[in-house]
Design a protein around this motif. Structure first.
Motif, PDB file in Angstrom:
ATOM      1  N   MET A 295       0.819  -1.197   0.000  1.00  0.00           N
ATOM      2  CA  MET A 295       0.000   0.000   0.000  1.00  0.00           C
ATOM      3  C   MET A 295       0.861   1.259   0.000  1.00  0.00           C
ATOM      4  O   MET A 295       0.532   2.251  -0.649  1.00  0.00           O
ATOM      5  CB  MET A 295      -0.947  -0.013   1.199  1.00  0.00           C
ATOM      6  N   ARG A 296       1.988   1.214   0.712  1.00  0.00           N
ATOM      7  CA  ARG A 296       2.869   2.367   0.780  1.00  0.00           C
ATOM      8  C   ARG A 296       3.460   2.686  -0.599  1.00  0.00           C
ATOM      9  O   ARG A 296       3.652   3.851  -0.953  1.00  0.00           O
ATOM     10  CB  ARG A 296       3.981   2.122   1.798  1.00  0.00           C
ATOM     11  N   ARG A 297       3.719   1.652  -1.403  1.00  0.00           N
ATOM     12  CA  ARG A 297       4.268   1.872  -2.742  1.00  0.00           C
ATOM     13  C   ARG A 297       3.283   2.586  -3.660  1.00  0.00           C
ATOM     14  O   ARG A 297       3.687   3.260  -4.600  1.00  0.00           O
ATOM     15  CB  ARG A 297       4.662   0.524  -3.356  1.00  0.00           C
ATOM     16  N   LYS A 298       1.995   2.415  -3.397  1.00  0.00           N
ATOM     17  CA  LYS A 298       0.970   3.051  -4.217  1.00  0.00           C
ATOM     18  C   LYS A 298       0.503   4.391  -3.652  1.00  0.00           C
ATOM     19  O   LYS A 298      -0.340   5.051  -4.240  1.00  0.00           O
ATOM     20  CB  LYS A 298      -0.224   2.106  -4.373  1.00  0.00           C
ATOM     21  N   GLN A 299       1.023   4.773  -2.510  1.00  0.00           N
ATOM     22  CA  GLN A 299       0.577   5.984  -1.832  1.00  0.00           C
ATOM     23  C   GLN A 299       1.118   7.225  -2.541  1.00  0.00           C
ATOM     24  O   GLN A 299       2.304   7.319  -2.852  1.00  0.00           O
ATOM     25  CB  GLN A 299       1.063   5.959  -0.376  1.00  0.00           C
ATOM     26  N   LEU A 300       0.217   8.189  -2.810  1.00  0.00           N
ATOM     27  CA  LEU A 300       0.594   9.404  -3.525  1.00  0.00           C
ATOM     28  C   LEU A 300       0.760  10.608  -2.612  1.00  0.00           C
ATOM     29  O   LEU A 300       1.278  11.640  -3.044  1.00  0.00           O
ATOM     30  CB  LEU A 300      -0.467   9.727  -4.590  1.00  0.00           C
ATOM     31  N   GLN A 301       0.290  10.515  -1.375  1.00  0.00           N
ATOM     32  CA  GLN A 301       0.306  11.648  -0.457  1.00  0.00           C
ATOM     33  C   GLN A 301       1.243  11.348   0.712  1.00  0.00           C
ATOM     34  O   GLN A 301       1.444  10.190   1.070  1.00  0.00           O
ATOM     35  CB  GLN A 301      -1.103  11.892   0.104  1.00  0.00           C
ATOM     36  N   PRO A 307      -8.022  14.207   7.877  1.00  0.00           N
ATOM     37  CA  PRO A 307      -7.836  15.608   8.261  1.00  0.00           C
ATOM     38  C   PRO A 307      -6.535  16.198   7.722  1.00  0.00           C
ATOM     39  O   PRO A 307      -6.515  17.335   7.234  1.00  0.00           O
ATOM     40  CB  PRO A 307      -7.840  15.554   9.793  1.00  0.00           C
ATOM     41  N   ASN A 308      -5.463  15.439   7.785  1.00  0.00           N
ATOM     42  CA  ASN A 308      -4.182  15.929   7.280  1.00  0.00           C
ATOM     43  C   ASN A 308      -4.195  16.073   5.759  1.00  0.00           C
ATOM     44  O   ASN A 308      -3.655  17.039   5.205  1.00  0.00           O
ATOM     45  CB  ASN A 308      -3.052  14.994   7.711  1.00  0.00           C
ATOM     46  N   ILE A 309      -4.803  15.109   5.077  1.00  0.00           N
ATOM     47  CA  ILE A 309      -4.889  15.182   3.620  1.00  0.00           C
ATOM     48  C   ILE A 309      -5.672  16.419   3.188  1.00  0.00           C
ATOM     49  O   ILE A 309      -5.270  17.151   2.280  1.00  0.00           O
ATOM     50  CB  ILE A 309      -5.541  13.902   3.058  1.00  0.00           C
ATOM     51  N   LEU A 310      -6.798  16.666   3.831  1.00  0.00           N
ATOM     52  CA  LEU A 310      -7.648  17.789   3.442  1.00  0.00           C
ATOM     53  C   LEU A 310      -7.039  19.127   3.830  1.00  0.00           C
ATOM     54  O   LEU A 310      -7.220  20.127   3.128  1.00  0.00           O
ATOM     55  CB  LEU A 310      -9.038  17.629   4.060  1.00  0.00           C
ATOM     56  N   LEU A 311      -6.320  19.158   4.936  1.00  0.00           N
ATOM     57  CA  LEU A 311      -5.660  20.395   5.361  1.00  0.00           C
ATOM     58  C   LEU A 311      -4.310  20.593   4.680  1.00  0.00           C
ATOM     59  O   LEU A 311      -3.714  21.668   4.788  1.00  0.00           O
ATOM     60  CB  LEU A 311      -5.478  20.398   6.884  1.00  0.00           C
ATOM     61  N   ARG A 312      -3.808  19.531   4.021  1.00  0.00           N
ATOM     62  CA  ARG A 312      -2.529  19.581   3.316  1.00  0.00           C
ATOM     63  C   ARG A 312      -1.357  19.849   4.249  1.00  0.00           C
ATOM     64  O   ARG A 312      -0.384  20.521   3.902  1.00  0.00           O
ATOM     65  CB  ARG A 312      -2.537  20.642   2.195  1.00  0.00           C
ATOM     66  N   GLU A 313      -1.440  19.296   5.455  1.00  0.00           N
ATOM     67  CA  GLU A 313      -0.353  19.448   6.419  1.00  0.00           C
ATOM     68  C   GLU A 313      -0.515  18.386   7.507  1.00  0.00           C
ATOM     69  O   GLU A 313      -1.581  17.802   7.669  1.00  0.00           O
ATOM     70  CB  GLU A 313      -0.377  20.834   7.058  1.00  0.00           C
ATOM     71  N   MET A 314       0.553  18.153   8.260  1.00  0.00           N
ATOM     72  CA  MET A 314       0.500  17.206   9.363  1.00  0.00           C
ATOM     73  C   MET A 314      -0.052  17.928  10.596  1.00  0.00           C
ATOM     74  O   MET A 314       0.667  18.229  11.551  1.00  0.00           O
ATOM     75  CB  MET A 314       1.892  16.621   9.638  1.00  0.00           C
ATOM     76  N   ALA A 315      -1.354  18.215  10.549  1.00  0.00           N
ATOM     77  CA  ALA A 315      -1.995  18.957  11.633  1.00  0.00           C
ATOM     78  C   ALA A 315      -2.112  18.121  12.893  1.00  0.00           C
ATOM     79  O   ALA A 315      -2.087  18.648  14.009  1.00  0.00           O
ATOM     80  CB  ALA A 315      -3.375  19.440  11.198  1.00  0.00           C
ATOM     81  N   VAL A 316      -2.262  16.809  12.729  1.00  0.00           N
ATOM     82  CA  VAL A 316      -2.323  15.890  13.870  1.00  0.00           C
ATOM     83  C   VAL A 316      -1.363  14.742  13.596  1.00  0.00           C
ATOM     84  O   VAL A 316      -1.132  14.380  12.438  1.00  0.00           O
ATOM     85  CB  VAL A 316      -3.759  15.362  14.104  1.00  0.00           C
ATOM     86  N   PRO A 317      -0.769  14.157  14.628  1.00  0.00           N
ATOM     87  CA  PRO A 317       0.248  13.127  14.409  1.00  0.00           C
ATOM     88  C   PRO A 317      -0.322  11.829  13.847  1.00  0.00           C
ATOM     89  O   PRO A 317      -1.470  11.467  14.126  1.00  0.00           O
ATOM     90  CB  PRO A 317       0.847  12.905  15.801  1.00  0.00           C
ATOM     91  N   TRP A 347      -3.581  24.111  20.506  1.00  0.00           N
ATOM     92  CA  TRP A 347      -4.975  23.643  20.548  1.00  0.00           C
ATOM     93  C   TRP A 347      -5.879  24.637  19.830  1.00  0.00           C
ATOM     94  O   TRP A 347      -6.750  24.248  19.043  1.00  0.00           O
ATOM     95  CB  TRP A 347      -5.407  23.477  22.005  1.00  0.00           C
ATOM     96  N   GLN A 348      -5.699  25.922  20.065  1.00  0.00           N
ATOM     97  CA  GLN A 348      -6.540  26.940  19.432  1.00  0.00           C
ATOM     98  C   GLN A 348      -6.343  26.954  17.918  1.00  0.00           C
ATOM     99  O   GLN A 348      -7.307  27.108  17.153  1.00  0.00           O
ATOM    100  CB  GLN A 348      -6.222  28.318  20.017  1.00  0.00           C
ATOM    101  N   GLN A 349      -5.110  26.801  17.467  1.00  0.00           N
ATOM    102  CA  GLN A 349      -4.847  26.770  16.026  1.00  0.00           C
ATOM    103  C   GLN A 349      -5.532  25.576  15.372  1.00  0.00           C
ATOM    104  O   GLN A 349      -6.102  25.699  14.281  1.00  0.00           O
ATOM    105  CB  GLN A 349      -3.340  26.725  15.774  1.00  0.00           C
ATOM    106  N   LEU A 350      -5.492  24.429  16.037  1.00  0.00           N
ATOM    107  CA  LEU A 350      -6.157  23.246  15.483  1.00  0.00           C
ATOM    108  C   LEU A 350      -7.661  23.473  15.401  1.00  0.00           C
ATOM    109  O   LEU A 350      -8.300  23.099  14.401  1.00  0.00           O
ATOM    110  CB  LEU A 350      -5.842  22.011  16.334  1.00  0.00           C
TER     111      LEU A 350
END
Length: 379
Positions: A295-301, A307-317, A347-350
């Protein structure tokens, strides 16, 4: 209308779609494969949605392939005989796309609700979608343009969960409903709804929870579970000596998320639900090592959590596979517990990010979906 929804997430989305169609005064008689929530909306289930739940990749499902193919063949024959006005496949692309192609080739209109994640992995699947589906109902705003660029009709209908979950919810009301103390912190454990997910993740979650209880003596633990998995979850709670410390909530994931300060959660649709409840979270996942490699070999993101995909950042670990040790999970959760209690800048930023995400996914899902389906049927 024929329908197939796999697993708890598909059952939830399909039930919300059925509710929405009813609210639009669209008379619907729906049958096929679905779960408890769909049946509460009058759906006639020939097979339960749990029959479609699989975990992993390739050979891990080989033992079940014959049974799944048999179900798909039998349901397809039923649909071709009864000739419903339209077939709606809800997620479960490995099962539904093959069924949809058979039906479409025979002249039945087909709709796929939830665009397969061709933007995250397996982009070649777009050719299968084009051959199988007349129209795709998309949950995320960027998906229709992507599909249309490949010649596939699609509409952004909003995410039903973004309408079903209020922008602001009452944490204390949820705690009261569950019977939790109002002021002590709450951690929600959501290890997934599939048997293999529970087997791989729940032991790690429980060990992490035990360590967190030692560090936070007042910590309250809640664990929602679909009804079919309650016996399995109960056995694992007993095996880890945690039955007396974890409040098991059959079928109450939204109440658990509303009540908690933080959630330790399996990657999947539930992470989006947690985001819509504006909850800090630690996302985790684990499966057979070779399945994970494929699955990792086919992963594009670079992210796996919605949440991280939609926000385009590692907002949560995200702690996956070997990184998902009980100690690492506990440490990541503890950071969010501290941030939640202090209402820190982090917390407020999230909260602000998740509020914006919630608003971006809101649309009149019922009206848009009903219109797209009715237009297809009329054509």
């Amino acid at each position: 209308m024929g329908m197939v929804a796999g697993e708890a997430s598909g059952d939830l989305l399909a039930s919300l779609l059925l509710q929405g169609l009813a609210q639009q005064n669209v008379a619907v008689k729906a049958f096929g494969i679905g779960g408890e929530r769909m049946q509460q909306e009058g759906f006639e289930a020939q097979w339960p949605s749990e029959r479609l739940a699989v975990h992993g990749y390739s050979w891990e499902v080989l033992k079940r392939v014959a049974g799944l193919l048999s179900i798909r063949k039998e349901l397809g024959s039923q649909l071709l005989h009864s000739k419903p006005d339209v077939f709606v496949g809800v997620d479960a692309p490995d099962f539904n796309l093959g069924l949809e192609k058979r039906l479409r080739d025979a002249g039945l209109p087909t709709v796929h609700f939830v665009c397969p994640s061709i933007w995250a992995w397996r982009p070649e699947r777009v050719h299968t979608i084009r051959a199988a589906v007349d129209h795709v109902l998309c949950l995320f705003p960027f998906e229709p343009a992507l599909l249309q660029s490949h010649g596939i009709a699609a509409s952004f209908v909003g995410h039903p969960l973004a309408n079903a979950i209020p922008l602001h919810t009452d944490m204390q009301a949820a705690r009261s409903a569950i019977g939790l103390l109002p002021d002590a912190p709450v951690l929600a454990l959501l290890p997934g709804s599939r048997s293999k997910e529970i087997d791989y993740l729940l032991p790690r979650f429980l060990q992490a929870a035990a360590a967190l209880r030692a560090q936070n003596p007042g910590l309250q633990l809640v664990l929602p579970s679909v009804a079919a998995q309650v016996p399995r979850v109960t056995r694992l709670l007993q095996a880890h000596g945690m039955q007396a410390h974890v409040r098991l909530l059959p079928g109450q994931s939204h109440l658990a998320l509303q009540a908690c300060d933080v959630t330790l959660i399996a990657s999947g649709t539930a992470t989006l639900e947690a985001a819509l409840f504006k909850k800090p979270m630690v996302i985790s996942y684990a499966m057979h090592p070779i399945s994970a490699l494929l699955m990792r070999r086919k992963q594009l993101q670079p992210w796996v959590g919605l949440p991280n995909i939609l926000l385009r950042e590692m907002a949560v670990p995200e702690l996956l596979q070997d990184a998902a040790t009980p100690a690492a999970l506990a440490e990541a959760v503890q950071q969010w517990l501290d941030a939640s209690q202090s209402r820190s800048v982090l917390w407020q930023q999230l909260q602000q990010k998740l509020q914006g995400l919630h608003q971006s996914l809101q649309a009149n899902t019922a009206e848009i979906s009903a219109h797209a389906i009715q237009t297809l049927v009329a054509r």
